[in-house]
Design a protein around this motif. Sequence first.
Motif, PDB file in Angstrom:
ATOM      1  N   ARG A 143       0.864  -1.176   0.000  1.00  0.00           N
ATOM      2  CA  ARG A 143       0.000   0.000   0.000  1.00  0.00           C
ATOM      3  C   ARG A 143       0.900   1.226   0.000  1.00  0.00           C
ATOM      4  N   VAL A 144       0.712   2.088  -0.985  1.00  0.00           N
ATOM      5  CA  VAL A 144       1.545   3.275  -1.137  1.00  0.00           C
ATOM      6  C   VAL A 144       0.706   4.517  -0.839  1.00  0.00           C
ATOM      7  N   HIS A 145       1.259   5.385  -0.013  1.00  0.00           N
ATOM      8  CA  HIS A 145       0.605   6.654   0.325  1.00  0.00           C
ATOM      9  C   HIS A 145       1.505   7.793  -0.126  1.00  0.00           C
ATOM     10  N   THR A 146       0.921   8.754  -0.812  1.00  0.00           N
ATOM     11  CA  THR A 146       1.656   9.923  -1.271  1.00  0.00           C
ATOM     12  C   THR A 146       0.959  11.173  -0.750  1.00  0.00           C
ATOM     13  N   LEU A 147       1.730  12.094  -0.246  1.00  0.00           N
ATOM     14  CA  LEU A 147       1.190  13.338   0.299  1.00  0.00           C
ATOM     15  C   LEU A 147       2.008  14.498  -0.243  1.00  0.00           C
ATOM     16  N   CYS A 148       1.346  15.460  -0.847  1.00  0.00           N
ATOM     17  CA  CYS A 148       1.999  16.667  -1.353  1.00  0.00           C
ATOM     18  C   CYS A 148       1.584  17.834  -0.463  1.00  0.00           C
ATOM     19  N   LEU A 149       2.555  18.573   0.007  1.00  0.00           N
ATOM     20  CA  LEU A 149       2.295  19.689   0.911  1.00  0.00           C
ATOM     21  C   LEU A 149       2.956  20.958   0.392  1.00  0.00           C
ATOM     22  N   PRO A 150       2.321  22.114   0.620  1.00  0.00           N
ATOM     23  CA  PRO A 150       2.944  23.364   0.203  1.00  0.00           C
ATOM     24  C   PRO A 150       4.096  23.732   1.134  1.00  0.00           C
ATOM     25  N   PRO A 171      -0.477  38.301  28.573  1.00  0.00           N
ATOM     26  CA  PRO A 171      -0.444  37.288  29.632  1.00  0.00           C
ATOM     27  C   PRO A 171      -1.427  36.152  29.309  1.00  0.00           C
ATOM     28  N   GLY A 172      -1.150  34.999  29.875  1.00  0.00           N
ATOM     29  CA  GLY A 172      -2.038  33.861  29.696  1.00  0.00           C
ATOM     30  C   GLY A 172      -1.559  32.915  28.610  1.00  0.00           C
ATOM     31  N   LEU A 173      -2.304  31.877  28.424  1.00  0.00           N
ATOM     32  CA  LEU A 173      -1.971  30.858  27.426  1.00  0.00           C
ATOM     33  C   LEU A 173      -2.426  31.321  26.054  1.00  0.00           C
ATOM     34  N   MET A 174      -1.484  31.452  25.165  1.00  0.00           N
ATOM     35  CA  MET A 174      -1.790  31.861  23.798  1.00  0.00           C
ATOM     36  C   MET A 174      -1.487  30.693  22.874  1.00  0.00           C
ATOM     37  N   ALA A 175      -2.475  30.307  22.082  1.00  0.00           N
ATOM     38  CA  ALA A 175      -2.300  29.178  21.169  1.00  0.00           C
ATOM     39  C   ALA A 175      -2.946  29.513  19.839  1.00  0.00           C
ATOM     40  N   PRO A 176      -2.378  28.986  18.758  1.00  0.00           N
ATOM     41  CA  PRO A 176      -3.036  29.180  17.463  1.00  0.00           C
ATOM     42  C   PRO A 176      -4.359  28.416  17.464  1.00  0.00           C
ATOM     43  N   TYR A 177      -5.266  28.822  16.616  1.00  0.00           N
ATOM     44  CA  TYR A 177      -6.585  28.197  16.575  1.00  0.00           C
ATOM     45  C   TYR A 177      -6.471  26.686  16.370  1.00  0.00           C
ATOM     46  N   SER A 178      -5.536  26.258  15.526  1.00  0.00           N
ATOM     47  CA  SER A 178      -5.399  24.836  15.221  1.00  0.00           C
ATOM     48  C   SER A 178      -4.937  24.015  16.428  1.00  0.00           C
ATOM     49  N   VAL A 215       5.960  26.642   3.040  1.00  0.00           N
ATOM     50  CA  VAL A 215       5.648  27.991   3.508  1.00  0.00           C
ATOM     51  C   VAL A 215       6.896  28.603   4.125  1.00  0.00           C
ATOM     52  N   SER A 216       6.952  29.910   4.113  1.00  0.00           N
ATOM     53  CA  SER A 216       8.111  30.596   4.685  1.00  0.00           C
ATOM     54  C   SER A 216       7.807  31.182   6.057  1.00  0.00           C
ATOM     55  N   SER A 217       6.567  31.150   6.455  1.00  0.00           N
ATOM     56  CA  SER A 217       6.159  31.736   7.728  1.00  0.00           C
ATOM     57  C   SER A 217       5.863  30.644   8.750  1.00  0.00           C
ATOM     58  N   LEU A 218       6.437  30.773   9.937  1.00  0.00           N
ATOM     59  CA  LEU A 218       6.161  29.827  11.009  1.00  0.00           C
ATOM     60  C   LEU A 218       4.693  29.885  11.426  1.00  0.00           C
ATOM     61  N   ALA A 219       4.058  31.040  11.272  1.00  0.00           N
ATOM     62  CA  ALA A 219       2.639  31.170  11.587  1.00  0.00           C
ATOM     63  C   ALA A 219       1.804  30.254  10.695  1.00  0.00           C
ATOM     64  N   ASP A 220       2.211  30.099   9.427  1.00  0.00           N
ATOM     65  CA  ASP A 220       1.502  29.199   8.518  1.00  0.00           C
ATOM     66  C   ASP A 220       1.667  27.740   8.926  1.00  0.00           C
ATOM     67  N   VAL A 221       2.834  27.402   9.452  1.00  0.00           N
ATOM     68  CA  VAL A 221       3.064  26.035   9.928  1.00  0.00           C
ATOM     69  C   VAL A 221       2.140  25.742  11.103  1.00  0.00           C
ATOM     70  N   PHE A 222       2.082  26.666  12.051  1.00  0.00           N
ATOM     71  CA  PHE A 222       1.195  26.478  13.199  1.00  0.00           C
ATOM     72  C   PHE A 222      -0.269  26.441  12.767  1.00  0.00           C
ATOM     73  N   GLY A 237      -1.499  25.266  10.118  1.00  0.00           N
ATOM     74  CA  GLY A 237      -1.807  23.997   9.464  1.00  0.00           C
ATOM     75  C   GLY A 237      -1.623  22.786  10.350  1.00  0.00           C
ATOM     76  N   ALA A 238      -1.347  22.994  11.622  1.00  0.00           N
ATOM     77  CA  ALA A 238      -1.101  21.874  12.536  1.00  0.00           C
ATOM     78  C   ALA A 238      -2.377  21.057  12.742  1.00  0.00           C
ATOM     79  N   ASP A 239      -2.234  19.747  12.796  1.00  0.00           N
ATOM     80  CA  ASP A 239      -3.347  18.821  13.028  1.00  0.00           C
ATOM     81  C   ASP A 239      -3.206  18.267  14.440  1.00  0.00           C
ATOM     82  N   VAL A 240      -3.994  18.781  15.364  1.00  0.00           N
ATOM     83  CA  VAL A 240      -3.847  18.433  16.774  1.00  0.00           C
ATOM     84  C   VAL A 240      -4.103  16.950  17.025  1.00  0.00           C
ATOM     85  N   GLN A 241      -4.999  16.335  16.279  1.00  0.00           N
ATOM     86  CA  GLN A 241      -5.267  14.902  16.479  1.00  0.00           C
ATOM     87  C   GLN A 241      -4.092  14.055  16.013  1.00  0.00           C
TER      88      GLN A 241
END
Length: 148
Positions: free
Chosen positions: A44-51, A113-120, A53-60, A62-66
């Motif tokens: 079984r072969v799986h292929t994944l293509c991802l963009p 102040p406080g816990l700051m997290a990206p929406y993802s 990005v140059s911004s760390l904000a974009d990486v965060f 696109g994060a998949d918490v699950q």
Amino acid sequence: RRSSDLDAGYAVQMSVDENLTDMQVVSFQSALLYTSSKGERRIRVHTLCLPVVSSLADVFAGADVQAISGLLANMAVDRTVTASLSDARDALVNAAIDSLSAYRTAVLTIQQPGLMAPYSLRLFPLFILALLKQKAFQTGTNTQIGRA
């Protein structure tokens, strides 16, 4: 008898050492060799293509918490076997702290102040807490991994 459960999930952790600044998309490919229920060997072969990005904000963003929590759970089980339950629990907590600290330091322009997290990753601390409450990661229990 199958050597791979139909409901099984597989996680891969990798690092990219090459410079990707000239690329817009990267492709990852993995192959799984298994035996079907009829005794046939299959791939079984799986292929994944991802963009790229140059911004760390974009990486965060696109994060998949699950997926992250699932991978961390597998890594914590390995750590429990090779080191100790306490080390595994500490690694889970530190993964959440380190991720959210990196977000706060590298992405946020205004320090609040406080816990700051990206929406993802807004539920990431909750997922880690849920893992820590699982019987396999509780201290004072005698759970044998791989036994029903």
